[in-house]
Design a protein around this motif. Sequence first.
Motif, PDB file in Angstrom:
ATOM      1  N   ARG A 293      44.961   5.295  43.909  1.00  0.00           N
ATOM      2  CA  ARG A 293      44.271   4.342  43.035  1.00  0.00           C
ATOM      3  C   ARG A 293      42.831   4.793  42.806  1.00  0.00           C
ATOM      4  NH1 ARG A 293      41.333  -0.413  43.988  1.00  0.00           N
ATOM      5  NH2 ARG A 293      41.751  -0.213  46.205  1.00  0.00           N
ATOM      6  N   PHE A 294      42.150   5.234  43.899  1.00  0.00           N
ATOM      7  CA  PHE A 294      40.776   5.715  43.762  1.00  0.00           C
ATOM      8  C   PHE A 294      40.717   6.988  42.919  1.00  0.00           C
ATOM      9  CE2 PHE A 294      39.775   3.479  47.971  1.00  0.00           C
ATOM     10  CZ  PHE A 294      39.234   2.375  47.332  1.00  0.00           C
ATOM     11  N   ALA A 295      41.696   7.874  43.105  1.00  0.00           N
ATOM     12  CA  ALA A 295      41.733   9.103  42.295  1.00  0.00           C
ATOM     13  C   ALA A 295      41.872   8.743  40.815  1.00  0.00           C
ATOM     14  CB  ALA A 295      42.876  10.008  42.751  1.00  0.00           C
ATOM     15  N   GLY A 296      42.683   7.743  40.520  1.00  0.00           N
ATOM     16  CA  GLY A 296      42.836   7.278  39.141  1.00  0.00           C
ATOM     17  C   GLY A 296      41.528   6.713  38.611  1.00  0.00           C
ATOM     18  N   GLN A 297      40.823   5.939  39.446  1.00  0.00           N
ATOM     19  CA  GLN A 297      39.539   5.361  39.037  1.00  0.00           C
ATOM     20  C   GLN A 297      38.516   6.473  38.795  1.00  0.00           C
ATOM     21  OE1 GLN A 297      38.412   2.558  42.089  1.00  0.00           O
ATOM     22  NE2 GLN A 297      39.661   0.917  41.218  1.00  0.00           N
ATOM     23  N   VAL A 298      38.514   7.497  39.706  1.00  0.00           N
ATOM     24  CA  VAL A 298      37.586   8.618  39.544  1.00  0.00           C
ATOM     25  C   VAL A 298      37.882   9.331  38.230  1.00  0.00           C
ATOM     26  CG1 VAL A 298      36.957  10.907  40.449  1.00  0.00           C
ATOM     27  CG2 VAL A 298      37.085   8.952  41.996  1.00  0.00           C
ATOM     28  N   GLN A 299      39.156   9.530  37.935  1.00  0.00           N
ATOM     29  CA  GLN A 299      39.537  10.209  36.689  1.00  0.00           C
ATOM     30  C   GLN A 299      39.072   9.394  35.484  1.00  0.00           C
ATOM     31  OE1 GLN A 299      40.798  13.324  36.394  1.00  0.00           O
ATOM     32  NE2 GLN A 299      40.412  13.026  34.219  1.00  0.00           N
ATOM     33  N   ARG A 300      39.297   8.095  35.520  1.00  0.00           N
ATOM     34  CA  ARG A 300      38.863   7.239  34.412  1.00  0.00           C
ATOM     35  C   ARG A 300      37.338   7.266  34.269  1.00  0.00           C
ATOM     36  NH1 ARG A 300      42.885   4.075  36.459  1.00  0.00           N
ATOM     37  NH2 ARG A 300      41.484   2.665  37.531  1.00  0.00           N
ATOM     38  N   LEU A 301      36.641   7.226  35.417  1.00  0.00           N
ATOM     39  CA  LEU A 301      35.181   7.273  35.367  1.00  0.00           C
ATOM     40  C   LEU A 301      34.702   8.621  34.833  1.00  0.00           C
ATOM     41  CD1 LEU A 301      34.241   5.447  38.694  1.00  0.00           C
ATOM     42  CD2 LEU A 301      33.932   4.585  36.367  1.00  0.00           C
ATOM     43  N   ASN A 302      35.382   9.699  35.250  1.00  0.00           N
ATOM     44  CA  ASN A 302      35.037  11.030  34.722  1.00  0.00           C
ATOM     45  C   ASN A 302      35.260  11.082  33.212  1.00  0.00           C
ATOM     46  OD1 ASN A 302      34.157  12.184  37.100  1.00  0.00           O
ATOM     47  ND2 ASN A 302      36.160  13.045  37.621  1.00  0.00           N
ATOM     48  N   ASP A 303      36.365  10.502  32.764  1.00  0.00           N
ATOM     49  CA  ASP A 303      36.662  10.469  31.330  1.00  0.00           C
ATOM     50  C   ASP A 303      35.587   9.658  30.599  1.00  0.00           C
ATOM     51  OD1 ASP A 303      38.888  12.009  31.776  1.00  0.00           O
ATOM     52  OD2 ASP A 303      40.332  10.335  31.641  1.00  0.00           O
ATOM     53  N   GLN A 304      35.233   8.505  31.169  1.00  0.00           N
ATOM     54  CA  GLN A 304      34.209   7.665  30.550  1.00  0.00           C
ATOM     55  C   GLN A 304      32.863   8.395  30.522  1.00  0.00           C
ATOM     56  OE1 GLN A 304      34.090   3.970  32.708  1.00  0.00           O
ATOM     57  NE2 GLN A 304      36.015   3.225  31.810  1.00  0.00           N
ATOM     58  N   PHE A 305      32.558   9.090  31.634  1.00  0.00           N
ATOM     59  CA  PHE A 305      31.300   9.840  31.688  1.00  0.00           C
ATOM     60  C   PHE A 305      31.301  10.943  30.643  1.00  0.00           C
ATOM     61  CE2 PHE A 305      28.686  13.310  33.452  1.00  0.00           C
ATOM     62  CZ  PHE A 305      27.459  12.671  33.524  1.00  0.00           C
ATOM     63  N   GLY A 306      32.449  11.633  30.529  1.00  0.00           N
ATOM     64  CA  GLY A 306      32.560  12.693  29.510  1.00  0.00           C
ATOM     65  C   GLY A 306      32.379  12.126  28.112  1.00  0.00           C
ATOM     66  N   SER A 307      32.989  10.986  27.842  1.00  0.00           N
ATOM     67  CA  SER A 307      32.872  10.358  26.526  1.00  0.00           C
ATOM     68  C   SER A 307      31.429   9.921  26.282  1.00  0.00           C
ATOM     69  CB  SER A 307      33.780   9.142  26.427  1.00  0.00           C
ATOM     70  OG  SER A 307      35.132   9.530  26.489  1.00  0.00           O
ATOM     71  N   ALA A 308      30.822   9.317  27.324  1.00  0.00           N
ATOM     72  CA  ALA A 308      29.448   8.844  27.167  1.00  0.00           C
ATOM     73  C   ALA A 308      28.510  10.026  26.964  1.00  0.00           C
ATOM     74  CB  ALA A 308      29.020   8.023  28.380  1.00  0.00           C
ATOM     75  N   THR A 309      28.700  11.115  27.692  1.00  0.00           N
ATOM     76  CA  THR A 309      27.871  12.293  27.550  1.00  0.00           C
ATOM     77  C   THR A 309      28.025  12.879  26.159  1.00  0.00           C
ATOM     78  OG1 THR A 309      28.156  12.775  29.900  1.00  0.00           O
ATOM     79  CG2 THR A 309      27.383  14.548  28.566  1.00  0.00           C
ATOM     80  N   SER A 310      29.253  12.941  25.706  1.00  0.00           N
ATOM     81  CA  SER A 310      29.524  13.494  24.373  1.00  0.00           C
ATOM     82  C   SER A 310      28.864  12.610  23.308  1.00  0.00           C
ATOM     83  CB  SER A 310      31.030  13.580  24.177  1.00  0.00           C
ATOM     84  OG  SER A 310      31.311  13.994  22.884  1.00  0.00           O
ATOM     85  N   LEU A 311      28.995  11.302  23.459  1.00  0.00           N
ATOM     86  CA  LEU A 311      28.413  10.365  22.492  1.00  0.00           C
ATOM     87  C   LEU A 311      26.904  10.490  22.475  1.00  0.00           C
ATOM     88  CD1 LEU A 311      28.894   7.966  20.522  1.00  0.00           C
ATOM     89  CD2 LEU A 311      28.626   6.509  22.519  1.00  0.00           C
ATOM     90  N   PHE A 312      26.291  10.481  23.651  1.00  0.00           N
ATOM     91  CA  PHE A 312      24.836  10.573  23.713  1.00  0.00           C
ATOM     92  C   PHE A 312      24.380  11.966  23.277  1.00  0.00           C
ATOM     93  CE2 PHE A 312      25.157   6.847  26.517  1.00  0.00           C
ATOM     94  CZ  PHE A 312      24.230   6.034  25.888  1.00  0.00           C
ATOM     95  N   GLY A 313      25.203  12.982  23.569  1.00  0.00           N
ATOM     96  CA  GLY A 313      24.857  14.352  23.129  1.00  0.00           C
ATOM     97  C   GLY A 313      24.848  14.433  21.628  1.00  0.00           C
ATOM     98  N   ASP A 314      25.836  13.791  21.008  1.00  0.00           N
ATOM     99  CA  ASP A 314      25.893  13.798  19.538  1.00  0.00           C
ATOM    100  C   ASP A 314      24.696  13.027  18.966  1.00  0.00           C
ATOM    101  OD1 ASP A 314      28.213  15.242  19.534  1.00  0.00           O
ATOM    102  OD2 ASP A 314      29.544  13.492  19.295  1.00  0.00           O
ATOM    103  N   LYS A 315      24.320  11.908  19.538  1.00  0.00           N
ATOM    104  CA  LYS A 315      23.206  11.110  19.054  1.00  0.00           C
ATOM    105  C   LYS A 315      21.900  11.878  19.260  1.00  0.00           C
ATOM    106  CE  LYS A 315      25.013   6.525  19.452  1.00  0.00           C
ATOM    107  NZ  LYS A 315      24.855   5.209  19.889  1.00  0.00           N
ATOM    108  N   ILE A 316      21.765  12.594  20.361  1.00  0.00           N
ATOM    109  CA  ILE A 316      20.540  13.349  20.635  1.00  0.00           C
ATOM    110  C   ILE A 316      20.459  14.500  19.639  1.00  0.00           C
ATOM    111  CG2 ILE A 316      19.391  14.836  22.298  1.00  0.00           C
ATOM    112  CD1 ILE A 316      20.434  13.067  24.483  1.00  0.00           C
ATOM    113  N   SER A 317      21.536  15.185  19.378  1.00  0.00           N
ATOM    114  CA  SER A 317      21.492  16.316  18.447  1.00  0.00           C
ATOM    115  C   SER A 317      21.307  15.810  17.022  1.00  0.00           C
ATOM    116  CB  SER A 317      22.711  17.183  18.502  1.00  0.00           C
ATOM    117  OG  SER A 317      23.828  16.671  18.944  1.00  0.00           O
ATOM    118  N   SER A 318      21.708  14.667  16.634  1.00  0.00           N
ATOM    119  CA  SER A 318      21.500  14.203  15.270  1.00  0.00           C
ATOM    120  C   SER A 318      20.113  13.557  15.132  1.00  0.00           C
ATOM    121  CB  SER A 318      22.584  13.254  14.830  1.00  0.00           C
ATOM    122  OG  SER A 318      22.800  12.205  15.679  1.00  0.00           O
ATOM    123  N   ALA A 319      19.498  13.250  16.133  1.00  0.00           N
ATOM    124  CA  ALA A 319      18.209  12.617  16.005  1.00  0.00           C
ATOM    125  C   ALA A 319      17.113  13.571  15.830  1.00  0.00           C
ATOM    126  CB  ALA A 319      17.912  11.802  17.234  1.00  0.00           C
TER     127      ALA A 319
END
Length: 162
Positions: A136-162
Amino acid sequence: GIKAAVARGRLPQLSAEASSWKRRTQLLCSLCNHLQAAGLDIVAHLSKVEEVASGADSALVDLRAGVRSLCDEQEALEKDLSEVGRGLAQQRCQVMLSQERVVEQRTQLLEERASISRRLQEIDAEMAKLDGESARFAGQVQRLNDQFGSATSLFGDKISSA
């Protein structure tokens, strides 16, 4: 044990000797009865009668000695048998006590084994529970990693467009 076995082996021989002495005595008694029945002149045959009586007395002495010897030997055999019986009884008692100790030890080991088996089952159940939580924790870590990757990608795109 060996002494008693040898003594038992001699018993039939001694019984045969006793029977032989008994037959000799019966023959002597029979001879005496025949002499009386014949009604012979006692005075004429006195020396022969005395000889037979002397032989009978001698046979009787021998018979008594043989009987005494047999009785002594029988007493010795009974004593040996008694000693062997006591020894066997002691050995039997010791073996029974040893057997009782072994049975007690086995019972204790069975109880310990059952306790260990129950503990192993408890440990297996706990490990299965921990494996489930770990998955269950491994699943949560994976989901958090996915969310972190998505958040990083989103903020990376916003930083590069700004």
